[in-house]
Design an enzyme around this catalytic site. Structure first.
Site, mmCIF file in Angstrom:
data_model
loop_
_atom_site.group_PDB
_atom_site.id
_atom_site.type_symbol
_atom_site.label_atom_id
_atom_site.label_comp_id
_atom_site.label_asym_id
_atom_site.label_seq_id
_atom_site.Cartn_x
_atom_site.Cartn_y
_atom_site.Cartn_z
ATOM 1 N N GLU A 1 9.570 -5.824 4.655
ATOM 2 C CA GLU A 1 9.649 -7.220 4.214
ATOM 3 C C GLU A 1 9.408 -7.322 2.708
ATOM 4 O O GLU A 1 10.144 -8.013 1.986
ATOM 5 C CB GLU A 1 8.616 -8.078 4.955
ATOM 6 C CG GLU A 1 8.778 -8.117 6.463
ATOM 7 C CD GLU A 1 7.918 -7.093 7.171
ATOM 8 O OE1 GLU A 1 7.597 -7.314 8.356
ATOM 9 O OE2 GLU A 1 7.550 -6.071 6.537
ATOM 10 N N LYS B 1 0.824 -1.203 0.000
ATOM 11 C CA LYS B 1 0.000 0.000 0.000
ATOM 12 C C LYS B 1 0.859 1.254 0.000
ATOM 13 O O LYS B 1 0.619 2.192 -0.757
ATOM 14 C CB LYS B 1 -0.939 -0.006 1.208
ATOM 15 C CG LYS B 1 -1.930 1.151 1.237
ATOM 16 C CD LYS B 1 -2.976 0.973 2.310
ATOM 17 C CE LYS B 1 -4.003 2.096 2.256
ATOM 18 N NZ LYS B 1 -5.097 1.907 3.227
ATOM 19 N N LYS C 1 7.195 -3.972 14.758
ATOM 20 C CA LYS C 1 7.961 -3.452 13.621
ATOM 21 C C LYS C 1 8.875 -2.302 14.057
ATOM 22 O O LYS C 1 10.021 -2.197 13.603
ATOM 23 C CB LYS C 1 7.010 -2.953 12.535
ATOM 24 C CG LYS C 1 6.234 -4.047 11.819
ATOM 25 C CD LYS C 1 5.389 -3.431 10.719
ATOM 26 C CE LYS C 1 4.650 -4.468 9.915
ATOM 27 N NZ LYS C 1 3.847 -3.873 8.820
ATOM 28 N N HIS D 1 -8.266 -36.235 12.479
ATOM 29 C CA HIS D 1 -7.255 -37.103 13.064
ATOM 30 C C HIS D 1 -6.212 -36.309 13.840
ATOM 31 O O HIS D 1 -5.132 -36.820 14.129
ATOM 32 C CB HIS D 1 -6.593 -37.935 11.958
ATOM 33 C CG HIS D 1 -7.545 -38.854 11.273
ATOM 34 N ND1 HIS D 1 -7.763 -40.153 11.684
ATOM 35 C CD2 HIS D 1 -8.378 -38.646 10.218
ATOM 36 C CE1 HIS D 1 -8.672 -40.720 10.901
ATOM 37 N NE2 HIS D 1 -9.066 -39.823 10.016
ATOM 38 N N GLY E 1 -5.625 -3.036 3.911
ATOM 39 C CA GLY E 1 -4.877 -4.169 3.378
ATOM 40 C C GLY E 1 -5.642 -5.475 3.391
ATOM 41 O O GLY E 1 -5.663 -6.207 2.399
ATOM 42 N N ARG E 2 -6.298 -5.783 4.514
ATOM 43 C CA ARG E 2 -6.989 -7.071 4.607
ATOM 44 C C ARG E 2 -8.323 -7.070 3.873
ATOM 45 O O ARG E 2 -9.006 -8.098 3.834
ATOM 46 C CB ARG E 2 -7.178 -7.465 6.067
ATOM 47 C CG ARG E 2 -7.935 -6.466 6.931
ATOM 48 C CD ARG E 2 -7.783 -6.810 8.415
ATOM 49 N NE ARG E 2 -8.384 -5.824 9.291
ATOM 50 C CZ ARG E 2 -7.822 -4.677 9.652
ATOM 51 N NH1 ARG E 2 -6.635 -4.356 9.177
ATOM 52 N NH2 ARG E 2 -8.434 -3.850 10.487
#
Length: 514
Positions: A207, A201, A487, A377, A260-261
């Site tokens: 990163e 953005k 961060k 399982h 962002g999400r």
């Protein structure tokens, strides 16, 4: 409003707790009351005419007509209708940052000016996607999509779900700064036929930009004469992308009002369109828009995301459930729990109200899950006989995603439905180790098929479910300041000259970072 909200919560908390078995016994029409078929068609055509649909079933939860009435009262006290109006009108719904949240406008449902802007940006992306598929940038077999958080989770989910057997371009979504992830993509991509999409953005995310720099170096080291010419930038800060060296014609902007999400529907969806083609990408947006209109126009328990929020908050705030589990009985949805973790926990993992006051009850439960039948399982032992109350969502598709013997899919669906039945009914045994208490809640979301429109609808349903829960709790789901502190400390470590607690200092020394 606060007093009215508190009174509503008090009424909800005072409701009697019946077992699921009692609720079904007392209300023979319970399935009809708490289940809804949602059609994805724009014109409401019936399924014989070809419409796809999704069946939502909350009958195995502890929701009752009386509880729903009280939650409807809470929605009124919380100002839900006005907050929903503000969301679709493009008004400020993120007060801490003074922003709107206009992801529905990306799908064509929202403020007219925002819808028009989104359409123009989508046209720009369509032209670039079409040019790439037509060979304007040479042969393109691979795309390495680099982002993090919402810039990666949404594309990864959609590509994995929709492009397994028919990908037009082989897409690799990279988010981890761990170089092992990037090297794995390098190992299977031909640099001469690879594009790199950089999704950020702000175009400053450390990163993402570090991974992008390494990707360009890989291209250059392997004989690509103009690595920057192989980059597509997906950003709300196009000027920074230009400064970084991306050609203006290969920058796909999106609006600052898109979080962002919630950004899959913007240019962040570029890798999805590259992988599955523009028509299917538009179908995914259309499915989401169908949910948008339903959420905007339906009231009370008829509103499916709002009804889901009623259930979520009942278990989290009244019954003390600290987690919510999501199990997709479909390999194509294996990444859905990861996607929902960010959507729900980053949005509603808050300890203050939208006004900045401390919350008076738990907010977001911990979202987790897996894929059936694998999870049976592994974690289902705890669900059936453990001491934790865990509401479960089961998600499945009636149509299979494979061409193998139909026995595969029959067994898959039988296991899905059996788990919900077993959680509810349990089984008594005089041997305590073999006793299943039952009365454990689940909801089921059963799709006709997992096509692009259905996936879009599923994601939008969960977006609005998260928003509805936030409004009922009086919190702001659109900021995420909790992401920033770690961060900031990492930057201080990188810059040096800072002192930390003895444990952190020792770890830095052990790793050679002091």
């Amino acid at each position: 409003m606060g007093d009215l909200r508190a009174k509503s919560w008090a009424k909800i908390s005072a409701q009697p707790e019946s077992t699921l078995a009692q609720l079904f016994s007392d209300h023979p029409d319970r399935v009809a009351q708490l289940s809804t078929r949602f059609l994805l068609s724009d014109d409401g055509q019936d399924e014989e005419a070809g419409a796809g649909g999704i069946w939502f079933d909350w009958s195995k939860t502890h929701l009752t007509a009386s509880l729903i009435d009280d939650f409807n009262e809470l929605a009124g006290a919380a100002g839900f209708a006005d907050m929903r109006r503000r969301l679709f009108a493009g008004e400020v719904v993120n007060p801490t940052e003074g922003r709107a949240a206009e992801h529905p406008a990306l799908r064509g449902v929202g403020r007219d000016s925002s819808v028009e802007e989104a359409e123009a940006l989508r046209h720009r992306m369509r032209m670039l996607v079409g040019a790439i598929h037509a060979g304007a940038l040479g042969e393109v077999k691979h795309l390495i999509h680099i982002g993090i958080g919402g810039s990666a989770l949404g594309p990864a989910l959609a590509v994995d779900a929709l492009a397994r057997d028919l990908a037009l371009v082989d897409v690799h979504v990279i988010s981890n700064i761990d170089g092992v992830a990037l090297e794995a993509a390098f190992a299977v991509c031909d640099p001469q036929t690879t594009l790199v999409a950089v999704a950020s953005k702000t175009f400053t995310t450390i990163e993402t930009m570090t991974n992008a720099t390494s990707a360009l170096k890989w291209l250059a080291d392997n004989g690509v004469s103009d690595p920057s010419g192989r980059v597509i930038a997906l950003t709300a800060a196009p000027e920074r992308a230009v400064e970084w060296g991306v050609d203006e014609t290969r920058i796909l902007p999106f609006a600052e009002s898109v979080g962002g999400r919630y950004s899959l529907w913007s240019s962040i969806g570029f890798p999805v369109a590259i992988a599955i083609g523009w028509e299917d990408f538009e179908s995914m947006l259309a499915g989401a828009a169908a949910i948008d209109r339903h959420f905007r126009d339906s009231d009370g328990a008829d509103n499916l995301p709002l009804r889901a929020a009623f259930s979520d908050l009942y278990y989290a705030r009244v019954r003390g459930a600290q987690t919510r589990a999501v199990f997709a009985y479909d390999e194509r949805l294996r990444l859905l729990p990861d996607y929902l973790q960010q959507l729900e926990m980053e949005s509603n993992g808050k300890s203050v109200t939208a006004e900045g006051a401390p919350v008076d009850a738990p907010t977001a439960p911990i979202t987790w899950g897996g894929v059936g039948t694998d999870a049976q399982h592994a974690v289902f032992q705890l669900l059936h006989q453990g001491t934790h109350l865990v509401p479960v969502d089961f998600i499945a598709s009636i149509a299979p995603g494979d061409d193998l013997d139909a026995a595969h899919h029959r067994i898959l669906l039988m296991n899905c439905f059996a788990q919900g039945a077993a959680l509810m009914s349990g089984r008594h045994s005089d041997d305590p180790a073999r006793n299943y208490p039952g009365n454990r809640p689940s909801a089921t979301i059963l799709c006709d098929d997992l096509d692009p429109a259905t996936l879009g609808a599923l994601i939008a349903f969960h977006e609005h479910r998260t928003f509805a829960a936030a409004v009922l709790m009086g919190i702001n789901p659109f900021d995420q300041f909790g992401v920033e502190l770690g961060k900031e400390i990492a930057k201080k470590i990188q810059q040096g000259g800072e002192s930390f607690d003895p444990s952190t200092e020792n770890l830095l020394a052990l790793a050679g970072l002091d």
